[in-house]
Design a protein around this motif. Sequence first.
Motif, PDB file in Angstrom:
ATOM      1  N   HIS A 158      38.847  20.584  46.424  1.00  0.00           N
ATOM      2  CA  HIS A 158      39.777  19.635  45.814  1.00  0.00           C
ATOM      3  C   HIS A 158      39.131  18.915  44.634  1.00  0.00           C
ATOM      4  O   HIS A 158      39.740  18.787  43.565  1.00  0.00           O
ATOM      5  CB  HIS A 158      40.243  18.605  46.838  1.00  0.00           C
ATOM      6  N   THR A 204      38.841  21.061  41.567  1.00  0.00           N
ATOM      7  CA  THR A 204      40.126  21.183  40.879  1.00  0.00           C
ATOM      8  C   THR A 204      40.446  19.912  40.093  1.00  0.00           C
ATOM      9  O   THR A 204      40.905  19.970  38.948  1.00  0.00           O
ATOM     10  CB  THR A 204      41.252  21.466  41.893  1.00  0.00           C
ATOM     11  N   GLN A 215      56.053  14.957  40.258  1.00  0.00           N
ATOM     12  CA  GLN A 215      54.650  14.619  40.026  1.00  0.00           C
ATOM     13  C   GLN A 215      54.351  14.247  38.582  1.00  0.00           C
ATOM     14  O   GLN A 215      53.312  13.644  38.293  1.00  0.00           O
ATOM     15  CB  GLN A 215      53.754  15.802  40.415  1.00  0.00           C
ATOM     16  N   TRP A 227      50.329  19.603  38.861  1.00  0.00           N
ATOM     17  CA  TRP A 227      49.405  19.292  39.951  1.00  0.00           C
ATOM     18  C   TRP A 227      49.129  17.811  39.954  1.00  0.00           C
ATOM     19  O   TRP A 227      48.924  17.192  38.904  1.00  0.00           O
ATOM     20  CB  TRP A 227      48.103  20.067  39.758  1.00  0.00           C
ATOM     21  N   SER A 254      47.964  16.121  46.259  1.00  0.00           N
ATOM     22  CA  SER A 254      47.225  17.278  46.742  1.00  0.00           C
ATOM     23  C   SER A 254      46.178  16.879  47.770  1.00  0.00           C
ATOM     24  O   SER A 254      45.985  17.555  48.786  1.00  0.00           O
ATOM     25  CB  SER A 254      46.551  17.982  45.559  1.00  0.00           C
TER      26      SER A 254
END
Length: 258
Positions: A175, A178, A227, A231, A236
């Motif tokens: 995570h 990313t 969002q 992303w 997330s």
Amino acid sequence: MTADRTGGGEPSATLALLWNTPDTTVRRKGPVRSVTVPQIVDAALALADGDGLAALTMRAVAEKVGISTMSVYTYVPGKPELLDLMVDTLYARMKRHDWDREPWRERLIAIAETNRALLSEHPWMTEVAAISRPPLGPGLMAKYENELAAFDNTGLADLEVDAALTFLLGFVQSHCRTAHDARRATTDSAINDAEWWAANQPILEQALDPAAYPRAVRIGVAAGESQGAAWDDERSWSFGLACTLDGLAMLIGPVNCA
């Protein structure tokens, strides 16, 4: 060329530095020492935190502590060993938790959040901290011991505890990598995600046929509108951590889920 990853140095030299024990492979010739290994490490951390791994060179470290580049090698054999020292130093400075009264799920959330905070504060670690070859220094061992203790009274066998912790930390690292990449994309392009989507929306509306891509268009649009981007870091994180813990709950079982 050696990759910028932990565990890439000469093992005996690295372990000697991590545990501050004598080792003949570390070069000792040169002028009388004017700085310490911790000062070298702190200088390297400041460079990596300020400008990323690209700024981390032995020459830059030398300039920061006020010695010659060749003198740095009398403290640390090379960059691979320096990276191990840097990572282990940060592990040593992490908060240690007392797990006595917390339910197992709260313990694991604390582990995840603490590691996320570390990787967010030092994003370059997502590029160098290899799970398969971590720096086996005192910082890592203290971190590992404390995090293993979070699984006490869960009913898991020793190998299951190790696998469960690796699974949890793997999610955190993935995570954070990313999130780091997303922030870097914004920095490199000089526009945020909302601006990027707004700039590309006209051509996307023409190119993406709802008849050909019904799910991609429907769900993609819904996610993007909700969002403000393709992303979202916090969404997330919350979703992924909940799924990770739910998966571990299946292993731990209802008897030990208090």
